[in-house]
Design a protein around this motif. Sequence first.
Motif: not given
Length: 307
Positions: A200-207, A225-241
């Motif tokens: 989110t804007r001014w929130g946590l980095p998606s990494d 669970a963890a989820f990412g916004i926008g283009a980081m949605q699918m990378p966060l699926v992989a990282q979370s799993v």
Amino acid sequence: MATKRKVILTCAVTGGSVYNRKHPKFPVTPIQIADAAFEAQDAGASAVHLHVREPITGDGSRDPALFRELTDRVRVRGLKAILNLTCGGGAVFIPTAENDSIAGAGTDVGSVENRTRHIAENKPEVCSLDVTTQNQMEGDVELVYIHSQRTLREMAKTFLNLGVKPEIEVFAPGDVLFANQMIAEGLFRPPYFFQMVLGTRWGLPSDAETVIYLKRLLPPGALWAAFGIGAMQMPLVAQSVVLGGHARVGLEDNLYLQRGVFATNGELVARAVRIIEDLGATVATPDEAREILGLPLQGERGRGDGP
């Protein structure tokens, strides 16, 4: 042969924020949102996270009548996925340009009773509880997403009494720490389920570093669970799993399959299912997800402490 790990895959099908009005299939009306929930379920989602919108304008809403209509529609049609209703509305403070102490146009800060009415009326299996106060953006509008400690405690007590399981959404490290304090006060029943909101804007980095750090703050045995916004949605699926968590996708968080190509909820779920399976795990069925979360199975609702 070792049993594959079961991953709860949630689909957040519409959200309540502004969206690109050029999207041809974005769900707005209760009928469209219900259809989107079943599309997500059919694509493999274990749970659906549902908001409502004003049917004419498409703006986000927390109208109890819309929640009743939506909940009735999915239940009459026999939804098998876990029903998760948002409880994030009614916490938006938009100060005037001249004075931060004066609420400006668009401010919507409700009482605990007002904000939880649709949960009490519909008794979903799960509802979100955003344990945070944060500077955010709604399009070009600056706002403060605001929750006092008192409000969060009272909301948690309400869900505890209703037998509805909170999905504890956290937007910062301090949110996890306060949620842990609420756990120590007996405001949540185990197993505790945290949702890390990244990007989110001014929130946590998606990494991955952020996920690893937040994971270290969780209480022993907590589900997350963890989820990412926008283009980081699918990378966060992989990282979370990979890191041992669960996953969330859906049009609430990302409108695109790739740059310039609008997605549907079903397409996003199907892609997440492939990622999860390619990583050696498997998506939990709705009842397997209920077992993981400590919820009554679908045929057992209404017994004991379940909703």
